[in-house]
Design a protein around this motif. Structure first.
Motif, PDB file in Angstrom:
ATOM      1  N   TYR A 154       8.748  11.659  -3.792  1.00 34.36           N
ATOM      2  CA  TYR A 154       8.211  11.348  -2.468  1.00 34.36           C
ATOM      3  C   TYR A 154       7.689   9.918  -2.493  1.00 34.36           C
ATOM      4  CZ  TYR A 154       3.397  12.021  -4.222  1.00 34.36           C
ATOM      5  OH  TYR A 154       2.213  11.913  -4.907  1.00 34.36           O
ATOM      6  N   ILE A 155       7.609   9.316  -1.323  1.00 34.96           N
ATOM      7  CA  ILE A 155       6.947   8.024  -1.140  1.00 34.96           C
ATOM      8  C   ILE A 155       5.791   8.244  -0.181  1.00 34.96           C
ATOM      9  CG2 ILE A 155       7.157   5.720  -0.086  1.00 34.96           C
ATOM     10  CD1 ILE A 155      10.025   5.616  -1.122  1.00 34.96           C
ATOM     11  N   LEU A 156       4.646   7.723  -0.545  1.00 38.76           N
ATOM     12  CA  LEU A 156       3.464   7.781   0.318  1.00 38.76           C
ATOM     13  C   LEU A 156       3.077   6.356   0.671  1.00 38.76           C
ATOM     14  CD1 LEU A 156       1.274   9.582   1.626  1.00 38.76           C
ATOM     15  CD2 LEU A 156      -0.071   9.269  -0.456  1.00 38.76           C
ATOM     16  N   LEU A 157       3.077   6.052   1.942  1.00 42.92           N
ATOM     17  CA  LEU A 157       2.792   4.712   2.451  1.00 42.92           C
ATOM     18  C   LEU A 157       1.555   4.766   3.335  1.00 42.92           C
ATOM     19  CD1 LEU A 157       3.341   1.770   3.468  1.00 42.92           C
ATOM     20  CD2 LEU A 157       5.040   2.745   5.017  1.00 42.92           C
ATOM     21  N   PHE A 158       0.567   3.931   3.029  1.00 38.98           N
ATOM     22  CA  PHE A 158      -0.623   3.814   3.863  1.00 38.98           C
ATOM     23  C   PHE A 158      -0.380   2.671   4.840  1.00 38.98           C
ATOM     24  CE2 PHE A 158      -1.916   5.370  -0.327  1.00 38.98           C
ATOM     25  CZ  PHE A 158      -2.402   6.613   0.039  1.00 38.98           C
ATOM     26  N   ASP A 159      -0.228   3.006   6.105  1.00 37.39           N
ATOM     27  CA  ASP A 159       0.175   2.019   7.120  1.00 37.39           C
ATOM     28  C   ASP A 159      -1.063   1.288   7.629  1.00 37.39           C
ATOM     29  OD1 ASP A 159       1.605   0.551   8.898  1.00 37.39           O
ATOM     30  OD2 ASP A 159       2.262   2.237  10.132  1.00 37.39           O
ATOM     31  N   ASN A 160      -1.671   0.535   6.740  1.00 35.00           N
ATOM     32  CA  ASN A 160      -2.931  -0.135   7.048  1.00 35.00           C
ATOM     33  C   ASN A 160      -2.894  -1.536   6.461  1.00 35.00           C
ATOM     34  OD1 ASN A 160      -5.709  -1.051   6.931  1.00 35.00           O
ATOM     35  ND2 ASN A 160      -6.335   1.054   7.311  1.00 35.00           N
ATOM     36  N   SER A 161      -3.119  -2.534   7.285  1.00 36.56           N
ATOM     37  CA  SER A 161      -2.998  -3.932   6.889  1.00 36.56           C
ATOM     38  C   SER A 161      -4.306  -4.542   6.402  1.00 36.56           C
ATOM     39  CB  SER A 161      -2.497  -4.751   8.088  1.00 36.56           C
ATOM     40  OG  SER A 161      -3.404  -4.612   9.187  1.00 36.56           O
TER      41      SER A 161
ATOM     42  N   PRO B   6       0.832  -1.209   0.000  1.00 34.81           N
ATOM     43  CA  PRO B   6       0.000   0.000   0.000  1.00 34.81           C
ATOM     44  C   PRO B   6       0.866   1.258   0.000  1.00 34.81           C
ATOM     45  CG  PRO B   6       0.117  -0.873   2.213  1.00 34.81           C
ATOM     46  CD  PRO B   6       0.897  -1.831   1.339  1.00 34.81           C
ATOM     47  N   ALA B   7       1.660   1.423  -1.051  1.00 32.78           N
ATOM     48  CA  ALA B   7       2.611   2.522  -1.097  1.00 32.78           C
ATOM     49  C   ALA B   7       2.924   2.863  -2.547  1.00 32.78           C
ATOM     50  CB  ALA B   7       3.900   2.155  -0.362  1.00 32.78           C
ATOM     51  N   VAL B   8       3.277   4.113  -2.778  1.00 31.90           N
ATOM     52  CA  VAL B   8       3.693   4.568  -4.099  1.00 31.90           C
ATOM     53  C   VAL B   8       4.944   5.431  -3.981  1.00 31.90           C
ATOM     54  CG1 VAL B   8       1.397   4.511  -5.157  1.00 31.90           C
ATOM     55  CG2 VAL B   8       2.171   6.601  -4.009  1.00 31.90           C
ATOM     56  N   MET B   9       5.748   5.405  -5.041  1.00 27.42           N
ATOM     57  CA  MET B   9       6.864   6.326  -5.214  1.00 27.42           C
ATOM     58  C   MET B   9       6.521   7.232  -6.385  1.00 27.42           C
ATOM     59  SD  MET B   9      10.843   5.637  -6.351  1.00 27.42           S
ATOM     60  CE  MET B   9      11.425   5.084  -4.748  1.00 27.42           C
ATOM     61  N   SER B  10       6.595   8.531  -6.170  1.00 26.68           N
ATOM     62  CA  SER B  10       6.225   9.505  -7.184  1.00 26.68           C
ATOM     63  C   SER B  10       7.445  10.014  -7.940  1.00 26.68           C
ATOM     64  CB  SER B  10       5.502  10.688  -6.534  1.00 26.68           C
ATOM     65  OG  SER B  10       5.373  11.763  -7.425  1.00 26.68           O
ATOM     66  N   SER B  11       7.220  10.389  -9.178  1.00 28.57           N
ATOM     67  CA  SER B  11       8.276  11.053  -9.942  1.00 28.57           C
ATOM     68  C   SER B  11       8.643  12.400  -9.315  1.00 28.57           C
ATOM     69  CB  SER B  11       7.832  11.253 -11.393  1.00 28.57           C
ATOM     70  OG  SER B  11       6.606  11.971 -11.451  1.00 28.57           O
TER      71      SER B  11
ATOM     72  N   TYR C 224      -0.885   7.479   7.591  1.00 35.97           N
ATOM     73  CA  TYR C 224      -0.018   7.353   6.425  1.00 35.97           C
ATOM     74  C   TYR C 224       1.332   7.948   6.775  1.00 35.97           C
ATOM     75  CZ  TYR C 224      -1.257  12.284   5.355  1.00 35.97           C
ATOM     76  OH  TYR C 224      -1.464  13.644   5.404  1.00 35.97           O
ATOM     77  N   ILE C 225       2.314   7.596   5.976  1.00 39.58           N
ATOM     78  CA  ILE C 225       3.679   8.080   6.153  1.00 39.58           C
ATOM     79  C   ILE C 225       4.101   8.717   4.841  1.00 39.58           C
ATOM     80  CG2 ILE C 225       6.079   7.425   6.599  1.00 39.58           C
ATOM     81  CD1 ILE C 225       4.851   4.944   8.118  1.00 39.58           C
ATOM     82  N   VAL C 226       4.592   9.931   4.909  1.00 41.02           N
ATOM     83  CA  VAL C 226       5.108  10.600   3.719  1.00 41.02           C
ATOM     84  C   VAL C 226       6.610  10.786   3.898  1.00 41.02           C
ATOM     85  CG1 VAL C 226       4.560  12.921   4.609  1.00 41.02           C
ATOM     86  CG2 VAL C 226       4.867  12.560   2.151  1.00 41.02           C
ATOM     87  N   VAL C 227       7.347  10.415   2.850  1.00 34.94           N
ATOM     88  CA  VAL C 227       8.814  10.464   2.869  1.00 34.94           C
ATOM     89  C   VAL C 227       9.271  11.290   1.670  1.00 34.94           C
ATOM     90  CG1 VAL C 227      10.950   9.115   2.947  1.00 34.94           C
ATOM     91  CG2 VAL C 227       8.817   8.138   3.844  1.00 34.94           C
ATOM     92  N   ALA C 228      10.266  12.134   1.861  1.00 36.65           N
ATOM     93  CA  ALA C 228      10.789  12.962   0.778  1.00 36.65           C
ATOM     94  C   ALA C 228      12.293  12.782   0.671  1.00 36.65           C
ATOM     95  CB  ALA C 228      10.451  14.434   1.015  1.00 36.65           C
ATOM     96  N   GLY C 229      12.818  13.097  -0.505  1.00 33.62           N
ATOM     97  CA  GLY C 229      14.264  13.051  -0.727  1.00 33.62           C
ATOM     98  C   GLY C 229      14.629  13.918  -1.904  1.00 33.62           C
ATOM     99  N   ASN C 230      15.873  14.376  -1.936  1.00 40.68           N
ATOM    100  CA  ASN C 230      16.330  15.204  -3.051  1.00 40.68           C
ATOM    101  C   ASN C 230      16.715  14.388  -4.271  1.00 40.68           C
ATOM    102  OD1 ASN C 230      16.075  17.831  -1.873  1.00 40.68           O
ATOM    103  ND2 ASN C 230      17.868  17.375  -0.612  1.00 40.68           N
TER     104      ASN C 230
END
Length: 823
Positions: A209-216, A201-206, A242-248
């Motif tokens: 960022y990564i968006l992860l839905f922490d739901n089982s 339940p997660a995506v990586m965007s162009s 949900y968890i949002v992650v960013a990076g350069n």
């Protein structure tokens, strides 16, 4: 700061407007009233906000990651499965270094972590995420919940591409798809599948960022399918966070992500060797014969995998026995000891189902190990293998009962575990587990099973690395050493075609060891030699080398015709020669989460079209591989990500946007980056015999690369956390061009490990070298240049003007050494 807080990005304005429109009858899952900010406070570094319908907690996880948890009275919550509960020392240090800064204006709160800023707009309440002042992501309506569904809605930007969702065969960009979130077997899949064994339940965007839905729970991830500018996650229950992650950069993004979800520990070195596996070996005599056949045919071998016949003579009726069938395997302890003496490790399949006809049914019931029905009794149901119960890995009783079986088998000499059917393959909705109903925790079942194994393995053998191969899990399962595979793929060209896509999709979200049943598993009326060879050639450049299939066509190369054996023997040996390179990839993965198989767009982040490439990939940093997935191919057009590349087989050079690479049955397109150091060692029959006392370094010289460097990581191959304990060596290599020629510098780092060579013979091979050198020195020593390859020996060099290669051989004691090759 106040004026910035007042300013809403175009993306957020669009999101807020669309959210207000959709808050009515057209979207019954969304609350009719808009959400409004009421008050906030800081608590243990987290920002806690009370709104008109919920409490929202924003918890910094590192400088580029934030957990957002919406809670509402009466709405059941489950614990996080994705977030690593015990962060390692480096992560803990990073977390303590986070200084989240909160600024408040009349309209908004700004919660800045460093690499990620959450802008919380008060009315209507919505959260926008920014990096360096640019909008990455914005809640459209954000959180919604009613009696039967909960989830989140986000606005999508117009040109945004989305990778993710785990195992699916849909193409790399999953935008425009509505994806089921329910781990489910797909037997015999080929070129299309929306639902498979291991969803994420997660995506990586162009947009990085990564968006992860922490739901089982059972749910759906709608990536702009129903509404092209809206990404919606929905589930029937579970944790509303949900968890949002960013990076350069994409590598930094992945590193920030695995810092949150957990790093994959290094597997034992033998996991990178060759496996003998099929469905299945029926007897001890058969297994011994297979291992002997590999030795007779001069194929390296490190593991033998036993499918379900080890505990019963038939496919049906015996699952749950989980004890040796002593009629078929009369001396299993001696058998495994003999294999171990020969460098071969034994892996056993296990499943979480206990049939009511099995020898352990009564014990499982008496031990309270099984999931329950609604009346509180062990839940029984029928599936292919028989009438069964399901071990409740969410209960302490279930875990203890299950581990006691593993412990006894481990003491007998079993070296690794294969967890099969762990979606679970059949999981009735009315099954009651210790922490919730089946549909609440279905997608975390394999995750919890792997954790049970990993935690107990660590407790029982803290200095050893476990081997845990499983078919299903959840984000973060990699921290338990989970090695996934892509399930029961069809034994066909259609089955081979999606394997790169599947491995890349999983690797980008933490599962760097995702691999396929080489040769294909399911069906296949007759042996297709070309397909088989092409699949096993590809396997050399993917994480685990494990041919596996139904037994009516032998999956092991040693049982096929001479031509097939002769081609594949060289590939399997190449796999072993490349162990220094491959093992270093495993080390990098354990430190940063960088997958072993990497997409081409890592090379050129600004070319969005590269994100769609599912036919070629980078194996580590320096190989570019394009598997052949069609029959009767004599040339392949390979998309290039920029730079200069050499053909691994013949040193042909390629540059530009694409390369036309000619092949025959013995070759697939494998290219090497200009400036790369490719380390290799001598042949061996098992990884137990690995040594870098004789180390070959192939350097690919080109005028476009003035400086380059590389390294290999080494330890004893078995000790857990060897790097953290200082029990390792890094061998570092650097090359620099000048008008005089080239200079290579070698040095060693680390405290060493048991069995490390104190002195090495280095064979440096320079490719694309255009002239005979005037002189060569290694430190204070002059290297003699010979004119015939037969004279090539220690402390000499040989130039092959036909191949344009220069071979230089010298001794190295580990002290810093400079080698000069002068025109």
């Amino acid at each position: 700061m106040k004026e910035k807080a007042h300013t809403k990005s175009p993306v957020l304005v669009k999101a807020l407007g669309l959210g207000l429109f959709l808050a009515g009858a057209l979207q019954p899952a969304v609350a009719a009233d808009t959400r409004e900010y009421q008050q906030h406070h800081l608590q243990s570094g987290a920002l806690v906000i009370d709104t008109s319908d919920s409490q929202v907690t924003l918890t910094p996880l590192n400088s580029g990651a934030l957990e957002v948890h919406y809670q509402r009275e009466g709405l059941k919550q489950l614990p996080s499965f994705a977030i690593a509960p015990n962060r390692n020392d480096d992560s803990a240090q990073l977390k303590s270094d986070i200084h989240a800064q909160l600024s408040v204006s009349d309209d908004a709160l700004r919660f800045a972590l460093g690499g990620l800023t959450a802008v919380i707009h008060k009315s209507p309440f919505a959260i926008e995420y920014q990096r360096d002042g640019e909008s990455l992501l914005a809640e459209e309506h954000g959180f919604f919940a009613n009696q039967t569904m909960r989830g989140f809605r986000f606005a999508l930007q117009e040109s945004e591409k989305l990778i993710g969702g785990g195992q699916r065969v849909l193409g790399m960009d999953r935008r425009g798809h509505r994806l089921p979130l329910y781990n489910k077997a797909h037997y015999g899949y080929t070129t299309e599948s929306e639902q498979m064994y291991f969803g994420l339940p997660a995506v990586m965007s162009s947009n990085k960022y990564i968006l992860l839905f922490d739901n089982s729970a059972t749910g759906t991830m709608d990536l702009g399918a129903s509404e092209k500018d809206v990404m919606q996650f929905e589930a029937v229950a579970g944790r509303s966070s949900y968890i949002v992650v960013a990076g350069n950069s994409y590598p930094q993004l992945i590193e920030n992500y695995v810092d949150v979800t957990g790093r994959q520990p290094m597997p034992p070195r033998w996991a990178l060797g060759n496996f003998a596996s099929r469905f299945g070996y029926h007897s001890e005599q058969e297994v011994r014969g297979v291992v002997e056949k590999f030795r007779e045919e001069d194929f390296p071998l490190d593991a033998v995998v036993l499918d379900l016949y080890w505990f019963g003579p038939d496919i049906q009726g015996h699952m749950g026995n989980l004890a040796w069938d002593n009629h078929a395997f009369p001396t299993p302890v001696e058998m495994m000891a003999d294999f171990r003496e020969d460098g071969v490790n034994t892996i056993l399949v296990t499943e979480p189902f206990v049939l009511s006809t099995s020898e352990r049914w009564d014990s499982a019931v008496a031990s309270n190990a099984l999931a329950k029905n609604l009346a509180g009794q062990p839940k029984q149901f029928d599936f292919y293998f028989g009438n069964t119960g399901l071990i409740d890995v969410f209960s302490e009783d279930g875990r203890d009962w299950f581990w006691n079986i593993y412990r006894d088998l481990k003491q007998q000499g079993v070296a690794g575990w294969w967890g099969d059917l762990g979606e679970p393959e059949v999981h009735p909705s009315d099954t009651v587990h210790a922490i919730g109903m089946a549909d609440e925790i279905h997608n975390a079942y394999g995750h919890r099973w792997a954790q049970m194994l990993f935690d107990n393995e660590q407790a029982a053998s803290p200095d050893e690395r476990p081997f845990i191969m499983m078919r299903a899990g959840f984000p973060g399962s990699q921290r338990f050493g989970m090695i996934p595979w892509t399930g029961d793929v069809a034994r066909s060209w259609g089955g081979l075609k999606p394997q790169v896509e599947l491995a890349l999709q999983m690797g980008l979200l933490g599962f760097g060891y995702t691999h396929s049943d080489l040769g294909g598993f399911a069906d296949g009326e007759k042996f297709d030699r070309e397909l088989y060879i092409r699949w096993l050639q590809y396997g050399v450049f993917q994480p685990v080398y494990r041919p596996h299939a139904q037994e009516h066509i032998a999956p092991e190369p040693v049982f096929h015709d001479r031509k097939t054996r002769d081609i594949l023997r060289e590939y399997v040996k190449l796999r072993y020669r490349l162990l220094p390179y491959n093992y270093t990839l495993a080390f990098e993965n354990s430190q940063t989460g960088m997958p072993l198989m990497r997409p081409l767009f890592f090379e050129n982040e600004h070319t969005l079209a590269l994100m769609d490439n599912k036919d070629a990939y980078l194996w580590g940093n320096d190989f570019l591989v394009a598997p052949i997935t069609e029959e009767d191919i004599d040339a392949v057009n390979v998309q290039l990500p920029g730079g200069v590349w050499f053909d691994f087989w013949n040193d042909n050079q390629y540059s530009g946007d694409a390369a036309r690479v000619e092949v025959d049955l013995k070759t697939i397109p494998v290219l090497v980056r200009a400036g790369a150091f490719i380390p290799s060692v001598a042949d061996m029959k098992a990884t137990r015999d690995y040594s870098s006392a004789y180390l070959r370094l192939d350097y690919y010289a080109h005028a476009s690369v003035q400086q380059s460097s590389g390294y290999i990581y080494e330890d004893d191959g078995v000790t857990a956390n060897a790097f953290a304990k200082g029990q390792y060596e890094k061998l570092l290599f650097a090359g620099e061009r000048s008008e005089a020629g080239m200079t290579f510098n070698l040095k060693r780092q680390g405290e060493g490990y048991t069995g490390a060579p104190q002195n090495r013979v280095i064979e440096l091979v320079l490719h694309n070298w255009q002239q005979l050198p005037a002189n060569i020195t290694a430190g204070e020593q002059t290297i003699r240049i010979v004119d015939r390859v037969q004279q090539f020996a220690d402390n000499t060099a040989y130039y092959d003007k036909r191949k344009n290669t220069l071979q230089v051989k010298f001794h190295w004691n580990g002290e810093p050494l400079s080698v000069s090759v002068n025109h």
